[in-house]
Write an enzyme that holds these catalytic residues in place. Structure first.
Site, PDB file in Angstrom:
ATOM      1  N   TRP A  14       0.813  -1.213   0.000  1.00 57.02           N
ATOM      2  CA  TRP A  14       0.000   0.000   0.000  1.00 57.02           C
ATOM      3  C   TRP A  14       0.854   1.273   0.000  1.00 57.02           C
ATOM      4  CZ3 TRP A  14      -4.491  -1.278   4.010  1.00 57.02           C
ATOM      5  CH2 TRP A  14      -5.276  -2.302   3.471  1.00 57.02           C
ATOM      6  N   GLU A 100      11.999   1.550  -4.410  1.00 57.71           N
ATOM      7  CA  GLU A 100      11.825   2.925  -3.911  1.00 57.71           C
ATOM      8  C   GLU A 100      12.731   3.185  -2.720  1.00 57.71           C
ATOM      9  OE1 GLU A 100       7.541   2.779  -3.603  1.00 57.71           O
ATOM     10  OE2 GLU A 100       7.436   2.721  -5.797  1.00 57.71           O
ATOM     11  N   SER A 216       3.353  -2.883 -12.061  1.00 60.92           N
ATOM     12  CA  SER A 216       2.132  -2.669 -12.844  1.00 60.92           C
ATOM     13  C   SER A 216       1.341  -3.957 -13.077  1.00 60.92           C
ATOM     14  CB  SER A 216       2.456  -1.965 -14.164  1.00 60.92           C
ATOM     15  OG  SER A 216       2.975  -0.670 -13.913  1.00 60.92           O
ATOM     16  N   GLY A 237       1.296  -2.913  -6.225  1.00 56.62           N
ATOM     17  CA  GLY A 237       1.236  -1.572  -5.653  1.00 56.62           C
ATOM     18  C   GLY A 237      -0.113  -0.940  -5.952  1.00 56.62           C
ATOM     19  N   GLY A 238      -0.161  -0.120  -7.004  1.00 55.63           N
ATOM     20  CA  GLY A 238      -1.352   0.678  -7.305  1.00 55.63           C
ATOM     21  C   GLY A 238      -2.659  -0.105  -7.276  1.00 55.63           C
TER      22      GLY A 238
HETATM   23  P1  PGA Z   1       2.890  -1.013  -8.942  1.00 60.44           P
HETATM   24  O1  PGA Z   1       3.919  -1.164  -7.718  1.00 60.44           O
HETATM   25  O2  PGA Z   1       2.016  -2.245  -8.915  1.00 60.44           O
HETATM   26  O3  PGA Z   1       2.099   0.238  -8.624  1.00 60.44           O
HETATM   27  O4  PGA Z   1       3.687  -0.905 -10.175  1.00 60.44           O
HETATM   28  C1  PGA Z   1       4.529  -2.396  -7.457  1.00 60.44           C
HETATM   29  C2  PGA Z   1       5.484  -2.238  -6.311  1.00 60.44           C
HETATM   30  O5  PGA Z   1       6.090  -1.176  -6.159  1.00 60.44           O
HETATM   31  O6  PGA Z   1       5.674  -3.174  -5.511  1.00 60.44           O
END
Ligand code: PGA
Length: 262
Positions: A14, A100, A216, A237-238
């Site tokens: 998240w 990140e 993604s 993620g998203g």
């Molecule tokens: P995303 O992020 O699905 O938004 O690309 C994946 C992640 O950073 O683990």
């Protein structure tokens, strides 16, 4: 995916989103929607402040994951949270070395290894993230880079520890961009990771290693990704911020998905 050996794991990362109240509501929605896919292990990684709330919401229906950790157990380390305390808060997984963290917060391979060791020593499983930049991919350096990250993260581990590790292959250029690796490209890297782990820890352990794909992952690409033989789940993620999307991804990882049966 090889359902006989590896239980799929779908983890929602998240990131820096959601208040405690919003986290509670999202988690309740998620567990209601994924209940039908009980062959899939689901884990949710909220911000630190929502961990114990989620622990109570999830119970035994889904696993609790943290997004980061510090490797020392206690001491004068202002602002840090240790593996012992994450275990105390109810976590069973900790994301380690997310790109990140590596890109924005200076995380090094050495520190990823320290965190991996600390998480394992506290009885949790690290989800170790690896992945190449666009420049590295274009230079043909993907596997060298990713396998170097694997070597560094797992350095010094014994087989008993390595057996609890989860790997997430997340090409940096695919994270949050809407561009996912093609299932074939992802499969190639996953197979290379499994091969490297087999060299280091033996093929029996490598065959049990769960390697998640991240970058993604969305409802419309999840099935094709999960159908690959070495993709054992997803780090999302998203799309994990929307319960319906996340549940569709969990469904894609389920052995009930005819595409995944092998
Ligand atoms: P995303 O992020 O699905 O938004 O690309 C994946 C992640 O950073 O683990």
């Amino acid at each position: 995916m090889n359902p006989g050996l590896r239980r799929p794991l779908v983890t929602g990362n998240w990131k820096l989103h959601k208040t405690i109240a919003e986290s509670r509501a999202l988690a309740q929605d998620v567990i209601a929607r994924v209940a039908a896919y009980d062959d899939v292990e689901v884990a949710l990684a909220p911000v630190f402040t929502a961990l114990t709330t989620l622990r109570d919401v999830l119970g035994s229906k889904a696993q609790l994951a943290a997004q980061d950790v510090y490797w020392e157990s206690h001491g004068a380390f202002t602002g840090e949270v240790s593996a012992v305390l994450l275990r105390d808060a109810g976590c069973s997984y900790v994301i380690v070395g997310h790109s990140e963290r590596r890109q924005l917060f200076g995380e090094t391979d050495v520190n990823v290894n320290r965190k991996t060791v600390a998480v394992l020593a506290s009885g949790m499983a690290p989800i170790v993230c690896v992945g190449e930049s666009l420049a590295q991919r274009e230079a043909g350096a993907t596997e060298a880079h990713v396998l170097g990250q694997i070597d560094a993260a797992l350095q010094g581990l014994g087989a008993a520890q390595a057996g609890s590790v989860v790997v997430a292959y997340e090409p940096i250029w695919a994270i949050g961009t809407g561009k996912n690796a093609s299932p074939q490209d992802a499969q190639q890297v996953h197979a290379a990771i499994r091969g490297r782990v087999a060299q280091q820890f033996g093929s029996a352990l490598a065959e049990r290693l769960r390697i998640l794909y991240g970058g993604s992952v969305k409802p419309d690409n999840a099935r094709a990704l999960m159908a690959q033989p070495d993709i054992d789940g997803a780090l999302v993620g998203g799309a994990s911020l929307d319960a319906a999307s996340f549940a569709t991804i969990a469904a894609a990882a389920s052995h009930r998905n005819p595409l995944v049966q092998s």
